[in-house]
Design an enzyme around this catalytic site. Sequence first.
Site, PDB file in Angstrom:
ATOM      1  N   CYS A 303     -10.038  15.578  -9.588  1.00 34.20           N
ATOM      2  CA  CYS A 303     -10.971  16.650  -9.947  1.00 34.20           C
ATOM      3  C   CYS A 303     -11.262  17.555  -8.768  1.00 34.20           C
ATOM      4  CB  CYS A 303     -12.315  16.081 -10.375  1.00 34.20           C
ATOM      5  SG  CYS A 303     -12.235  14.975 -11.740  1.00 34.20           S
ATOM      6  N   ARG A 399     -11.383  21.913 -22.580  1.00 40.48           N
ATOM      7  CA  ARG A 399     -12.270  20.989 -21.856  1.00 40.48           C
ATOM      8  C   ARG A 399     -13.033  21.739 -20.758  1.00 40.48           C
ATOM      9  NH1 ARG A 399     -12.640  16.810 -17.864  1.00 40.48           N
ATOM     10  NH2 ARG A 399     -13.402  14.926 -18.859  1.00 40.48           N
TER      11      ARG A 399
END
Length: 497
Positions: A303, A399
């Site tokens: 991430c 998302r």
Amino acid sequence: MTEIPEALSYDDVLLAPQASAILPRDVDVSSALHERIRLNLPLLSAAMDKVTEAPMAVALARQGGLGVIHKNASVEAQAAMVEGVKRSESGFINDPVTLRPDDPVDRAFDLMAHYRVSGFPVVDGDGALVGIITNRDLRVDIEPGSRVHEHMTRDGLITAEPGTTLSQARDVMQVHRVEKLPIVDPDGRLTGMFTFKDIEKVHKYPNAAKDARGRLLCAAAVGTGPGSEERAAALVDAGVDLLAIDSAHGHATGILEFAGKLKDRHPDVVLMVGNVATGDGVRACADHGADVVKIGVGPGSICTTRVVTGVGMPQFTAILEAARAGAELGVATIADGGVRYSGDVVKALAAGATAVMVGNLLAGTDESPGELVLAGGRRYKEYRGMGSVDAMRAGSADRYFQADKAAGSAAEAREPAKLVPEGVSGLLPYRGTVGEVTAQLEGGIRSGMGYLGATDLADLADRARFVRQTAGGMRESHVHDLDVVHEAPNYQVPGSG
Ligand code: XMP
């Protein structure tokens, strides 16, 4: 400016050891996400396209955990993965796939390939059993266009009556040396079937996470973009046990409204909503029908959300806050992302999480999608964030609220470079089978509980007394003062690999 509170990550804390009268092998590591979702190992695999497809979901459920099948696939493909898990093994099959005598033999081959099974019962129009066709019947040369009834075994079929138990079925199949045992009612109608392979699996994986009918549990992700309601409906039809609304920011109006809609439409399916990182986020999800809330904004190994957007919450503090809210509301909380060692799982559970979701730790296994990659004489597997450019192009842009910029959209056609990634892709060292990884994780959880004298996970959270560790404590915790570290199955030197 108001005072800025401090937030902590896994590495900032340790659990103080406590008087203990329990051995690691005797602790109970089971956890309930919901009354219908009981796990024997508190682990979920991430809804990522390099982590969870049917093989991962099957392997993890066999070990007692739960796989969440990703949604970077067509609706049909994702639903087929769910169906594959639900049909993979159950000891007893309630609704076996059947053929008709007049079906072309090619249909038998297609179904064998699709469901990865070796044969099917054959029934007539009234559902009466008239034969069985297995790959043994099909070893001979098959005439093009021939029909099932020309090849099936019809005489001397071994069957059993409704109510036959698993061990009775096993005995009958052993005596008669058959692989399948159809169950037939007094009128001759097929009502179910045992397969020998499944019964063996039931014995081989006694801790498997199963539904009330003995089938492996399976979860699947949905987004909120166009077609998501149809996707959710197809997954429910395929037998999914838990639907996960997958978003990088679950505390957003569009996501919450969609959660409420799905809960209304499918009240019997357990609904997981995420991700959030605060108590308020958990409360909002629960208000909109979530049974389970997923925690984590930016802790994942792939991430870059926190760096790209400046937003996030160190995962340990996020879990503490979220789990507290979850406990008040009666919703389960899942600590998602950032787990590097089994000790992090123990910390998350002790902080009150119901279970832990991992991507990185499982992405290097045999059961994750993708081939092994050889580099410098070592074996690797590819892993990528769902917010990486490649994954967003493959379907996960919603998302990150960027579906309008993804492949196929008008905007993307005009200016293809405008996706703003919140993740990267890379290689991970090959880690063997899921069973090998979960054995290490489970061992770490059990030992951690042993150090605290905790008999089960509720007791672990009750007894937990965390201490802060300094940079000095961190250095002391990891391997130090050694030049060459031999590889251990549960430890990698930070920054290596
Ligand atoms: P680990 O640390 O196990 O984390 O690799 C897996 C979790 O990371 C989340 N995820 C992402 N988060 N950008 C993000 O900010 C991404 O590209 C990305 N891909 C996955 C997700 O919650 C997953 O379960």
